[in-house]
Design an enzyme around this catalytic site. Structure first.
Site, short mmCIF file in Angstrom:
data_model
loop_
_atom_site.label_atom_id
_atom_site.label_comp_id
_atom_site.label_asym_id
_atom_site.label_seq_id
_atom_site.Cartn_x
_atom_site.Cartn_y
_atom_site.Cartn_z
N ASP A 291 -9.93 -0.14 -8.57
CA ASP A 291 -10.72 -0.75 -7.46
C ASP A 291 -12.03 0.10 -7.14
O ASP A 291 -13.09 -0.20 -7.42
CB ASP A 291 -9.71 -1.16 -6.33
CG ASP A 291 -10.36 -1.73 -5.10
OD1 ASP A 291 -11.76 -1.98 -5.02
OD2 ASP A 291 -9.95 -1.70 -3.96
N GLU B 4 -2.40 -0.54 -8.89
CA GLU B 4 -3.93 -0.41 -8.45
C GLU B 4 -4.34 0.76 -7.98
O GLU B 4 -3.58 1.40 -7.09
CB GLU B 4 -4.09 -1.65 -7.58
CG GLU B 4 -5.68 -1.64 -7.20
CD GLU B 4 -5.79 -2.75 -6.18
OE1 GLU B 4 -7.06 -2.84 -5.74
OE2 GLU B 4 -4.94 -3.47 -5.86
N LYS C 275 0.66 -1.12 -0.07
CA LYS C 275 -0.12 0.01 0.01
C LYS C 275 0.85 1.48 0.02
O LYS C 275 1.75 1.39 0.76
CB LYS C 275 -0.96 -0.09 1.27
CG LYS C 275 -1.88 -1.14 1.63
CD LYS C 275 -3.08 -1.15 0.31
CE LYS C 275 -4.08 -1.93 0.58
NZ LYS C 275 -5.54 -1.62 -0.36
N LYS D 182 -14.72 -7.01 -5.87
CA LYS D 182 -14.81 -7.33 -4.22
C LYS D 182 -16.45 -7.65 -3.82
O LYS D 182 -17.08 -7.12 -4.65
CB LYS D 182 -14.34 -6.14 -3.40
CG LYS D 182 -12.79 -5.76 -3.37
CD LYS D 182 -12.29 -4.72 -2.54
CE LYS D 182 -11.03 -4.45 -2.53
NZ LYS D 182 -10.46 -3.16 -1.85
N ASP E 129 -0.92 -0.69 -4.53
CA ASP E 129 -2.11 -0.17 -4.58
C ASP E 129 -1.97 1.05 -3.72
O ASP E 129 -1.59 1.08 -2.61
CB ASP E 129 -2.99 -1.28 -3.76
CG ASP E 129 -4.43 -0.51 -3.57
OD1 ASP E 129 -4.52 0.48 -4.16
OD2 ASP E 129 -5.35 -1.13 -2.88
#
Length: 351
Positions: free
Chosen positions: A240, A215, A159, A262, A189
Site C-alpha cells: 500500500d 498487506e 490492523k 487508493k 495490514d
C-alpha cells in the site's frame, strides 16, 4: 470550467489505530466543478505517509493556484488537464479531487453511471472488508460486534503492527479469529509496522490462522527486504504505502503478489485505471482501499470495483457525520447505483 471547494470535517464513530497512530477524524475538501449547467463532485482527503502526506490546507492552496489555469478548459479536455496538473506539481489528493469531479461531470453529461460507461458488471463486485484497528483482544472483539450490528460482514481487515510487539498482535488476532465464522475472509495490514524477522515469523503464523493475505508488512523504503519475504511467505503479499502510481508497480512485480490502490495516492480514477491494467500486465492482483474518505470518494472508487480482487472501502461506514450518500452497502457489498455519474446526493450533517 469553474471550480469551487469547501472544507468539511468528518468524525469517526470509533477511532482507528494503526501502527503509525490513531485517527479520530479528518478535514476533507469537497470540490465542485461546473460547466454547461452540469456540476461534477470530487473529494480530496488529507493523509499522512512520511514526506508524501498531504494536509487539507495544502490541498486548498493547490486548488487556489490552479483555478485560473483551469478556467479556460472544458471537462472534455482530460489530456490538457493532466498536463496542467503535472506541470504544476500538485499533490495526488488535489489531482484526485479534480479527476473524480471531471468523471462525475462526464457521467452526468452522458446520462449514465460510470461503471456502465466503462462496460463493467456490478455482479462481479466482491465483499468489502471492514477494518478493526490495533487494540486489546477484548476491545477488538467488541469492535467486531459493533460492525456486525451494521449488517452481514463477509470480510474483515485486521490492523497489526502493535508497538507492543508481535505477541500482542497474535493475541488480538486470535481473539478475533475465535469470534468470526469460519467463512469470513480475514486479511491483515501491518502498515509497515514490522521488521523483516518479525514479518517472516508473522507470515507463517498468520497462514496457520487462515488469514488470506498480508498487506504492507514492511515500512516504505524497505522494498528490498520484500524480496526475501516474498520468497519465504506462505501468504500473498500486498503493498500500500510502497505503491502510489502505475510507475511504482513494475519494480515491485518480483516481490509482491498485489497492490492496494487508493484514489488519494493515485491521483484519481484515471490513474487508478492505469494502475489496474499495469498490475494485471505484471501478473499482480489488485485491491482497493481508502483513508478517512466519505461516501463521495468511496462511491467513486466503487465504480471500478468489478476489476478488483479485494475491496476495503469501509471508511464512510465508520463516520458519524458523512454528508454524502451514494453507493449502497448491502449484504457486505458496496454497490454503486444506476444514477448518472457517481450517483451522489448531499445532506447537511446535523450540528
Amino acid at each position: 470550467m469553474d471550480i469551487h471547494w469547501h472544507p468539511f470535517t468528518v468524525h469517526k464513530r470509533i477511532p482507528l489505530t494503526i501502527s503509525r497512530g490513531t485517527s479520530h477524524g479528518s478535514t476533507n475538501i469537497w470540490l465542485r466543478l461546473q460547466q454547461d449547467g452540469i456540476e461534477g463532485w470530487g473529494e480530496a482527503t488529507s493523509f499522512s505517509i512520511g514526506e508524501r502526506g498531504q494536509s487539507s490546507d495544502a490541498i486548498a492552496t493547490d486548488l487556489a493556484s490552479l483555478a485560473p489555469a483551469l478556467k479556460p478548459l472544458h471537462p472534455l479536455d482530460g489530456q490538457s488537464l493532466e498536463d496542467i496538473l503535472s506541470e504544476a506539481g500538485v499533490g495526488s489528493a488535489t489531482r484526485a479531487a479534480l479527476d473524480i469531479a471531471r468523471h462525475d461531470w462526464l457521467g452526468k453529461r452522458a446520462g449514465l453511471p460510470l461503471w456502465q460507461l466503462w462496460g463493467l458488471d456490478r455482479r462481479r463486485i466482491g465483499p468489502t472488508s471492514v477494518t478493526i484497528g490495533i487494540s486489546s483482544p477484548a476491545a477488538a472483539s467488541q469492535r467486531l460486534q459493533d460492525w456486525l450490528q451494521q449488517g452481514p460482514i463477509h470480510a474483515v481487515k485486521v490492523k497489526l503492527g502493535s508497538p507492543d510487539g508481535i505477541v500482542a498482535d497474535q493475541a488480538m488476532l486470535s481473539a478475533l479469529r475465535s469470534a468470526l465464522p469460519a467463512t469470513t475472509k480475514v486479511s491483515v495490514d501491518a502498515n509497515g509496522g514490522w521488521s523483516l524477522p518479525q514479518a517472516l515469523t508473522m507470515a507463517q503464523w498468520l497462514a496457520d490462522q487462515g488469514v488470506s493475505y498480508l498487506e504492507q508488512p514492511l515500512a516504505p523504503g524497505w522494498e528490498a527486504d520484500l524480496y526475501p519475504l516474498h520468497q519465504a511467505s506462505p501468504l500473498p503479499l500486498f503493498v500500500d504505502e510502497s505503491c502510489f502510481t502505475s510507475q511504482d508497480i513494475p519494480p515491485l512485480a518480483d516481490r509482491v503478489h498485489g497492490i492496494n490502490i487508493k484514489l488519494m495516492k493515485s491521483g484519481g480514477l484515471s490513474e487508478a485505471l492505469r494502475m489496474i491494467h499495469t498490475a494485471r500486465a505484471c501478473g499482480l492482483q489488485v485491491m482497493f482501499g481508502c483513508y478517512s474518505d466519505s461516501s463521495l470518494a468511496n462511491t467513486a472508487l466503487a465504480q471500478l470495483s468489478p476489476l478488483a480482487t479485494h475491496l476495503d472501502l469501509d471508511s464512510h461506514l465508520n463516520l458519524k457525520d458523512d454528508p454524502f450518500s451514494g453507493a449502497d452497502f448491502h449484504d457486505g457489498h458496496l454497490i454503486p447505483n444506476s444514477q448518472p455519474g457517481l450517483g451522489l446526493s448531499y445532506h447537511a450533517p446535523h450540528p
